[in-house]
Motif scaffolding. Structure first.
Motif, PDB file in Angstrom:
ATOM      1  N   SER A 111     -22.961   9.107  -1.763  1.00 42.30           N
ATOM      2  CA  SER A 111     -22.354  10.388  -2.093  1.00 42.30           C
ATOM      3  C   SER A 111     -21.306  10.174  -3.184  1.00 42.30           C
ATOM      4  O   SER A 111     -20.695   9.100  -3.274  1.00 42.30           O
ATOM      5  N   ARG A 112     -21.114  11.177  -3.972  1.00 43.89           N
ATOM      6  CA  ARG A 112     -20.162  11.081  -5.081  1.00 43.89           C
ATOM      7  C   ARG A 112     -18.743  10.850  -4.583  1.00 43.89           C
ATOM      8  O   ARG A 112     -18.008  10.019  -5.129  1.00 43.89           O
ATOM      9  N   ASP A 113     -18.348  11.566  -3.549  1.00 44.83           N
ATOM     10  CA  ASP A 113     -16.987  11.408  -3.023  1.00 44.83           C
ATOM     11  C   ASP A 113     -16.733   9.985  -2.541  1.00 44.83           C
ATOM     12  O   ASP A 113     -15.669   9.410  -2.785  1.00 44.83           O
ATOM     13  N   ASN A 114     -17.710   9.416  -1.839  1.00 50.52           N
ATOM     14  CA  ASN A 114     -17.524   8.052  -1.317  1.00 50.52           C
ATOM     15  C   ASN A 114     -17.493   7.022  -2.438  1.00 50.52           C
ATOM     16  O   ASN A 114     -16.737   6.054  -2.383  1.00 50.52           O
ATOM     17  N   LEU A 115     -18.326   7.225  -3.449  1.00 45.38           N
ATOM     18  CA  LEU A 115     -18.314   6.310  -4.587  1.00 45.38           C
ATOM     19  C   LEU A 115     -16.990   6.396  -5.324  1.00 45.38           C
ATOM     20  O   LEU A 115     -16.407   5.367  -5.699  1.00 45.38           O
ATOM     21  N   HIS A 116     -16.488   7.613  -5.526  1.00 45.99           N
ATOM     22  CA  HIS A 116     -15.193   7.776  -6.187  1.00 45.99           C
ATOM     23  C   HIS A 116     -14.092   7.071  -5.390  1.00 45.99           C
ATOM     24  O   HIS A 116     -13.219   6.413  -5.963  1.00 45.99           O
ATOM     25  N   ALA A 117     -14.125   7.228  -4.073  1.00 43.06           N
ATOM     26  CA  ALA A 117     -13.109   6.593  -3.231  1.00 43.06           C
ATOM     27  C   ALA A 117     -13.164   5.082  -3.369  1.00 43.06           C
ATOM     28  O   ALA A 117     -12.132   4.407  -3.471  1.00 43.06           O
ATOM     29  N   LEU A 118     -14.374   4.520  -3.381  1.00 44.49           N
ATOM     30  CA  LEU A 118     -14.516   3.069  -3.527  1.00 44.49           C
ATOM     31  C   LEU A 118     -14.014   2.606  -4.893  1.00 44.49           C
ATOM     32  O   LEU A 118     -13.283   1.606  -4.994  1.00 44.49           O
ATOM     33  N   LEU A 119     -14.388   3.329  -5.946  1.00 40.96           N
ATOM     34  CA  LEU A 119     -13.975   2.933  -7.291  1.00 40.96           C
ATOM     35  C   LEU A 119     -12.456   2.993  -7.441  1.00 40.96           C
ATOM     36  O   LEU A 119     -11.850   2.087  -8.043  1.00 40.96           O
ATOM     37  N   LEU A 120     -11.825   4.009  -6.889  1.00 42.10           N
ATOM     38  CA  LEU A 120     -10.367   4.109  -6.970  1.00 42.10           C
ATOM     39  C   LEU A 120      -9.703   3.002  -6.176  1.00 42.10           C
ATOM     40  O   LEU A 120      -8.686   2.435  -6.605  1.00 42.10           O
ATOM     41  N   ALA A 121     -10.262   2.675  -5.024  1.00 42.51           N
ATOM     42  CA  ALA A 121      -9.702   1.589  -4.223  1.00 42.51           C
ATOM     43  C   ALA A 121      -9.829   0.252  -4.945  1.00 42.51           C
ATOM     44  O   ALA A 121      -8.906  -0.561  -4.954  1.00 42.51           O
ATOM     45  N   GLU A 122     -10.992   0.025  -5.577  1.00 45.95           N
ATOM     46  CA  GLU A 122     -11.193  -1.237  -6.294  1.00 45.95           C
ATOM     47  C   GLU A 122     -10.354  -1.282  -7.576  1.00 45.95           C
ATOM     48  O   GLU A 122      -9.908  -2.355  -7.994  1.00 45.95           O
ATOM     49  N   ALA A 123     -10.131  -0.130  -8.193  1.00 38.65           N
ATOM     50  CA  ALA A 123      -9.235  -0.090  -9.354  1.00 38.65           C
ATOM     51  C   ALA A 123      -7.826  -0.450  -8.930  1.00 38.65           C
ATOM     52  O   ALA A 123      -7.108  -1.175  -9.615  1.00 38.65           O
TER      53      ALA A 123
ATOM     54  N   ALA B 288     -20.089  13.720 -12.918  1.00 37.05           N
ATOM     55  CA  ALA B 288     -19.999  12.586 -11.994  1.00 37.05           C
ATOM     56  C   ALA B 288     -18.713  11.794 -12.177  1.00 37.05           C
ATOM     57  O   ALA B 288     -18.420  10.893 -11.384  1.00 37.05           O
ATOM     58  N   GLY B 289     -17.938  12.134 -13.207  1.00 38.74           N
ATOM     59  CA  GLY B 289     -16.718  11.384 -13.488  1.00 38.74           C
ATOM     60  C   GLY B 289     -15.596  11.688 -12.510  1.00 38.74           C
ATOM     61  O   GLY B 289     -15.657  12.631 -11.720  1.00 38.74           O
ATOM     62  N   ILE B 290     -14.572  10.855 -12.576  1.00 41.42           N
ATOM     63  CA  ILE B 290     -13.394  11.007 -11.732  1.00 41.42           C
ATOM     64  C   ILE B 290     -12.306  11.693 -12.538  1.00 41.42           C
ATOM     65  O   ILE B 290     -11.926  11.214 -13.607  1.00 41.42           O
ATOM     66  N   ARG B 291     -11.822  12.808 -12.031  1.00 38.74           N
ATOM     67  CA  ARG B 291     -10.762  13.538 -12.723  1.00 38.74           C
ATOM     68  C   ARG B 291      -9.416  13.209 -12.083  1.00 38.74           C
ATOM     69  O   ARG B 291      -9.273  13.271 -10.862  1.00 38.74           O
ATOM     70  N   LEU B 292      -8.441  12.854 -12.920  1.00 36.70           N
ATOM     71  CA  LEU B 292      -7.109  12.503 -12.452  1.00 36.70           C
ATOM     72  C   LEU B 292      -6.079  13.401 -13.118  1.00 36.70           C
ATOM     73  O   LEU B 292      -6.213  13.757 -14.298  1.00 36.70           O
ATOM     74  N   ALA B 293      -5.074  13.759 -12.353  1.00 36.46           N
ATOM     75  CA  ALA B 293      -4.010  14.605 -12.891  1.00 36.46           C
ATOM     76  C   ALA B 293      -3.348  13.911 -14.073  1.00 36.46           C
ATOM     77  O   ALA B 293      -3.108  12.705 -14.052  1.00 36.46           O
ATOM     78  N   GLY B 294      -3.067  14.671 -15.104  1.00 36.38           N
ATOM     79  CA  GLY B 294      -2.413  14.124 -16.282  1.00 36.38           C
ATOM     80  C   GLY B 294      -3.384  13.692 -17.361  1.00 36.38           C
ATOM     81  O   GLY B 294      -2.957  13.301 -18.450  1.00 36.38           O
TER      82      GLY B 294
ATOM     83  N   ARG C  69       0.804  -1.215   0.000  1.00 36.65           N
ATOM     84  CA  ARG C  69       0.000   0.000   0.000  1.00 36.65           C
ATOM     85  C   ARG C  69       0.845   1.276   0.000  1.00 36.65           C
ATOM     86  O   ARG C  69       0.375   2.353   0.366  1.00 36.65           O
ATOM     87  N   ALA C  70       2.106   1.161  -0.378  1.00 36.79           N
ATOM     88  CA  ALA C  70       2.942   2.359  -0.455  1.00 36.79           C
ATOM     89  C   ALA C  70       2.548   3.217  -1.644  1.00 36.79           C
ATOM     90  O   ALA C  70       2.669   4.445  -1.605  1.00 36.79           O
ATOM     91  N   ILE C  71       2.091   2.567  -2.725  1.00 40.84           N
ATOM     92  CA  ILE C  71       1.602   3.289  -3.897  1.00 40.84           C
ATOM     93  C   ILE C  71       0.267   2.693  -4.307  1.00 40.84           C
ATOM     94  O   ILE C  71      -0.071   1.570  -3.937  1.00 40.84           O
ATOM     95  N   VAL C  72      -0.491   3.463  -5.071  1.00 36.14           N
ATOM     96  CA  VAL C  72      -1.812   3.049  -5.544  1.00 36.14           C
ATOM     97  C   VAL C  72      -1.726   2.756  -7.039  1.00 36.14           C
ATOM     98  O   VAL C  72      -1.168   3.546  -7.794  1.00 36.14           O
ATOM     99  N   GLU C  73      -2.261   1.618  -7.442  1.00 38.35           N
ATOM    100  CA  GLU C  73      -2.288   1.249  -8.860  1.00 38.35           C
ATOM    101  C   GLU C  73      -3.668   1.527  -9.430  1.00 38.35           C
ATOM    102  O   GLU C  73      -4.680   1.088  -8.880  1.00 38.35           O
ATOM    103  N   LEU C  74      -3.714   2.269 -10.527  1.00 38.20           N
ATOM    104  CA  LEU C  74      -4.957   2.592 -11.216  1.00 38.20           C
ATOM    105  C   LEU C  74      -4.931   1.981 -12.602  1.00 38.20           C
ATOM    106  O   LEU C  74      -3.904   2.007 -13.280  1.00 38.20           O
ATOM    107  N   SER C  75      -6.071   1.429 -13.026  1.00 37.44           N
ATOM    108  CA  SER C  75      -6.168   0.820 -14.346  1.00 37.44           C
ATOM    109  C   SER C  75      -6.939   1.722 -15.285  1.00 37.44           C
ATOM    110  O   SER C  75      -7.983   2.273 -14.918  1.00 37.44           O
ATOM    111  N   CYS C  76      -6.413   1.866 -16.477  1.00 35.50           N
ATOM    112  CA  CYS C  76      -7.107   2.587 -17.542  1.00 35.50           C
ATOM    113  C   CYS C  76      -6.981   1.717 -18.787  1.00 35.50           C
ATOM    114  O   CYS C  76      -5.946   1.714 -19.460  1.00 35.50           O
ATOM    115  N   GLY C  77      -8.025   0.920 -19.048  1.00 36.95           N
ATOM    116  CA  GLY C  77      -7.903  -0.084 -20.094  1.00 36.95           C
ATOM    117  C   GLY C  77      -6.873  -1.117 -19.684  1.00 36.95           C
ATOM    118  O   GLY C  77      -6.921  -1.663 -18.584  1.00 36.95           O
TER     119      GLY C  77
END
Length: 266
Positions: A212-224, A246-252, A125-133
């Motif tokens: 809430s949108r914030d909580n859903l975003h947090a869950l989706l990022l955690a599951e990603a 309602a989308g999640i905005r990510l830097a970059g 859990r030192a870094i978070v992995e996000l999937s995009c495709g």
């Protein structure tokens, strides 16, 4: 009578993670004089072999045409390569770092440990992995906590899934509990309603879950991060503003992530 080779292990240990090359050891413990040099070199090799067998040192590690020796617990390893990966991701701040981009920066003897080091950094859990495709991107856990409001060090596994924030309770009603199971149930229902199409809008999940949108975003990022879902950006400017909002905005990324695919959601 003490031999100069008695200091061999301590000299290698003193070099720390940089280690000492065989050439440097020969210069220090064999010397430049030619007389008796073969015997001194043989003694050096024998001592290195004995210290390696005893676990006082380890090596040789070949890098290019050079051989390195290290003290016990020092030198390149999954742990040291993982620490380098974490440091690189932290230095990137809010800018997502791709797996390919990370691999280019892990050089030298650490490169051979990159794949396992990356897994170690994510698992710890030192870094978070996000999937995009099919692509993977990484954020440091502190950046994820500050920007997205959740702590990736929270345990998210079978039988023990937690979301960092509970959805706020509406008047007299308990707050809905967001878990992967509740997400999956809503996802399957929406997917069936749209004819089996796998990409489900985050807005539709928000409406179905009453969260809430914030909580859903947090869950989706955690599951990603856990590899159970993938997030996808918009490819159309004709989507309704509510879907975009309602989308999640990510830097970059210039476009928000507006749809979700749950893997193996049969």
């Amino acid at each position: 009578m003490a031999s100069p080779l008695d200091d061999l292990a301590s000299a290698i240990a003193a070099a720390g993670d940089a280690g000492l090359t065989l050439g440097a050891l020969k210069t220090k413990f064999v010397g430049a004089a030619t007389r008796g040099k073969p015997e001194r070199e043989a003694a050096l090799r024998d001592t290195l072999a004995a210290l390696t067998r005893d676990g006082a040192i380890w090596g040789p590690v070949r890098h290019g045409g050079t051989q390195y020796y290290f003290g016990r617990g020092r030198g390149p390893s999954i742990e040291t390569a993982s620490a380098l990966v974490v440091r690189l991701v932290l230095q990137a701040g809010t800018k997502l770092v791709s797996k390919a981009g990370l691999e280019k920066k892990v050089t030298g003897m650490q490169r051979r440990f990159f794949a396992d080091a990356l897994k170690h950094a994510v698992a710890s859990r030192a870094i978070v992995e996000l999937s995009c495709g099919s692509s993977k991107y990484y954020l440091h856990r502190d950046v994820a906590a500050d920007r997205f409001g959740f702590d990736p060090r929270d345990e998210i596994g079978a039988g023990s899934r937690r979301t960092p924030h509970a959805a706020p309770a509406s008047a007299g009603m308990p707050a809905p509990v967001l878990t992967f199971e509740t997400l999956l149930s809503a996802y399957r229902r929406i997917k069936a309603e749209q004819g089996g199409f796998s990409a489900v809008k985050i807005l539709d999940l928000e409406t179905a879950l009453g969260a809430s949108r914030d909580n859903l975003h947090a869950l989706l990022l955690a599951e990603a991060k856990a590899g159970r879902v993938s997030l996808h950006p918009t490819t159309s400017v004709e989507l309704p503003p509510a879907v975009i909002a309602a989308g999640i905005r990510l830097a970059g990324f210039s476009e928000p992530f507006v749809t979700v695919v749950v893997k193996d959601a049969r």
